[in-house]
Design an enzyme around this catalytic site. Structure first.
Site, PDB file in Angstrom:
ATOM      1  CE  LYS A  47      -3.137  -9.173   1.814  1.00 21.92           C
ATOM      2  NZ  LYS A  47      -2.755  -8.928   3.223  1.00 21.92           N
ATOM      3  NE  ARG A 142      -3.582  -3.994   8.859  1.00 18.39           N
ATOM      4  CZ  ARG A 142      -2.980  -4.733   7.941  1.00 18.39           C
ATOM      5  NH1 ARG A 142      -2.419  -4.150   6.889  1.00 18.39           N
ATOM      6  NH2 ARG A 142      -2.904  -6.054   8.062  1.00 18.39           N
ATOM      7  CE1 TYR A 270      -3.981  14.673 -23.838  1.00 16.52           C
ATOM      8  CE2 TYR A 270      -3.391  12.625 -22.730  1.00 16.52           C
ATOM      9  CZ  TYR A 270      -4.272  13.358 -23.512  1.00 16.52           C
ATOM     10  OH  TYR A 270      -5.420  12.782 -23.962  1.00 16.52           O
ATOM     11  CG  MET A 318      -7.404   6.326 -19.062  1.00 17.84           C
ATOM     12  SD  MET A 318      -9.073   6.960 -19.250  1.00 17.84           S
ATOM     13  CE  MET A 318      -9.018   8.447 -18.278  1.00 17.84           C
TER      14      MET A 318
HETATM   15  C1  PLP Z   1      -1.680  -9.697   3.568  1.00 17.13           C
HETATM   16  C2  PLP Z   1      -1.466 -10.373   4.860  1.00 17.13           C
HETATM   17  C3  PLP Z   1      -0.468 -11.340   4.995  1.00 17.13           C
HETATM   18  C4  PLP Z   1       0.520 -11.655   3.893  1.00 17.13           C
HETATM   19  O1  PLP Z   1       1.489 -10.625   3.869  1.00 17.13           O
HETATM   20  P1  PLP Z   1       2.682 -10.659   2.816  1.00 17.13           P
HETATM   21  O2  PLP Z   1       3.647  -9.639   3.297  1.00 17.13           O
HETATM   22  O3  PLP Z   1       2.071 -10.288   1.517  1.00 17.13           O
HETATM   23  O4  PLP Z   1       3.228 -12.024   2.820  1.00 17.13           O
HETATM   24  C5  PLP Z   1      -0.362 -11.999   6.198  1.00 17.13           C
HETATM   25  N1  PLP Z   1      -1.195 -11.710   7.219  1.00 17.13           N
HETATM   26  C6  PLP Z   1      -2.158 -10.786   7.136  1.00 17.13           C
HETATM   27  C7  PLP Z   1      -3.032 -10.532   8.302  1.00 17.13           C
HETATM   28  C8  PLP Z   1      -2.318 -10.079   5.954  1.00 17.13           C
HETATM   29  O5  PLP Z   1      -3.275  -9.153   5.866  1.00 17.13           O
END
Ligand code: PLP
Length: 376
Positions: A47, A142, A270, A318
């Protein structure tokens, strides 16, 4: 043939764009480290564009190293992996834009459903059989179906499977406390996962793969492994439990755009937040907070230039940072490594996280769009 003197060559060194280089060999090594801890199937979670490392690049390396599944948070991300030729099973969860059931079926992508409503919509409207993983809340509040509604979710899945709208391809939970590296902290979630698996079997839905652990559970608590582990951070060198050294999978470099000699007492950047305490040299690197250099970083922050560490001084702007190189004067075009897996003078992603008071994940996912991406 005339040769350009070395000194001149150095003075006129080419300024190259800031570059984030992904290192697939590090992903390969990290999958091996995960494999050493578990016999369960490894799902490579890619992801957020592979935690900033390039989803396709990380996915290809992980699959070649033995990961059997891929994981993303949207069907669109999964389709991009399919388009790149990745053929292993893919699971998506969260679905920030809703579940595109048609696209999921067409691409052969499994979707996690975390509520009765979500599953209800699929059972009502799925164009053909969608493979679902029942996402149970195992203590995180969550995502996932709250415990009081597991029976309803499983009952609905049973009916949906009977009429061919869905088929149950997995049961999942998530660990809230695995970063503590203490199995006792995971015990309630493990018990919940076992209970969910029993209930699914009792409903006649068979024994689809159960999965609970992410990187830290995988590395620290075998009781959390079940049939599959979902590893994201670990692939790119981050162990959130800070118990296993993984290999950093990217290197951020920038070349000096200019260097000046500065007298003692010269304010830098700055607010003049830093004032030189001696005659020194200042070099400008063309990366700033828009590129992911945390503005919150402490005065400990530094970069590597030719095997030595030099401090970032003054405010992070920036688009740029200033490096105090002391007696050394580096010409424009000299490469500085902001972070990388090399050790020694080269800061790690973990160093930057510490300097900024954050976690390594936010450093790697925060690299801005104008930084050029390459693969080693
Ligand atoms: C992001 C995620 C993972 C992976 O987690 P890591 O700690 O990055 O290995 C596994 N399961 C779910 C549901 C996630 O959202």
């Amino acid at each position: 043939m005339s040769r350009v003197p070395v000194a001149l060559e150095r003075r006129s060194g080419a300024v190259r764009p800031p570059t984030l280089q992904t290192l697939p060999v590090a992903v390969t090594a990290n999958v091996a480290r995960v494999r050493a801890r578990t016999a369960s199937t490894i799902m490579a979670v890619v992801k957020a564009d592979g935690y900033g490392h390039g989803a396709v690049t990380v996915a290809r390396a992980a699959v070649a190293a033995g990961a059997g599944w891929l994981g993303t948070t949207s069907v669109a991300e999964a389709c991009a992996l399919r388009a790149a030729g990745l053929a292993v099973p893919i699971l998506t969860w969260l679905h920030p834009y809703g579940i595109d059931a048609e696209a999921a079926v067409a691409a052969g992508v499994d979707v996690a459903v975390g509520s009765v409503d979500e599953l209800d919509a699929l059972v009502a409207r799925a164009p053909s059989t969608v493979r679902v993983h029942l996402h149970m809340d195992t203590g995180m509040s969550r995502g996932g179906c709250p415990r009081g509604q597991w029976d309803e979710l499983i009952g609905l899945a049973q009916r949906g499977q009977q009429i061919g709208r869905v088929s149950v391809g997995g049961v999942m939970g998530h660990l809230a406390l695995a970063d503590r590296a203490d199995p006792a902290a995971n015990a309630a979630a493990v018990a919940g996962m076992r209970e969910a698996r029993r209930a699914v079997r009792a409903a006649g839905l068979g024994t689809p793969p159960a999965h609970l652990a992410a990187t830290s559970g995988t590395l620290t608590d075998p009781a959390t492994h079940f049939d599959m582990v979902r590893v994201g951070a670990g692939l790119v060198g981050i162990d959130p439990s800070e118990t296993v050294e993984m290999r950093g999978a990217s290197r951020l470099t920038a070349t000096i755009v200019h260097t000046t000699a500065a007298a003692a007492g010269t304010p830098v950047g700055y607010s003049g937040a830093y004032v030189t305490d001696r005659a020194t040299h200042l070099s400008v690197l063309p990366v700033g907070y828009a590129d992911g250099i945390p503005r919150e970083c402490s005065s400990q922050a530094g970069v590597e230039i030719r095997g030595r560490r030099f401090p970032v001084v003054g405010r992070v702007s920036m688009d740029q940072i200033v490096i105090d190189t002391g007696a050394a004067s580096f010409p424009a075009g000299t490469t500085a490594t902001v972070f990388g897996p090399d050790g020694g003078a080269t800061p790690s992603v973990q160093d930057w996280a510490r300097w900024a008071g954050t976690i390594p994940h936010t450093i790697v996912t925060g690299i801005g769009p104008r930084v050029k991406r390459t693969t080693a």
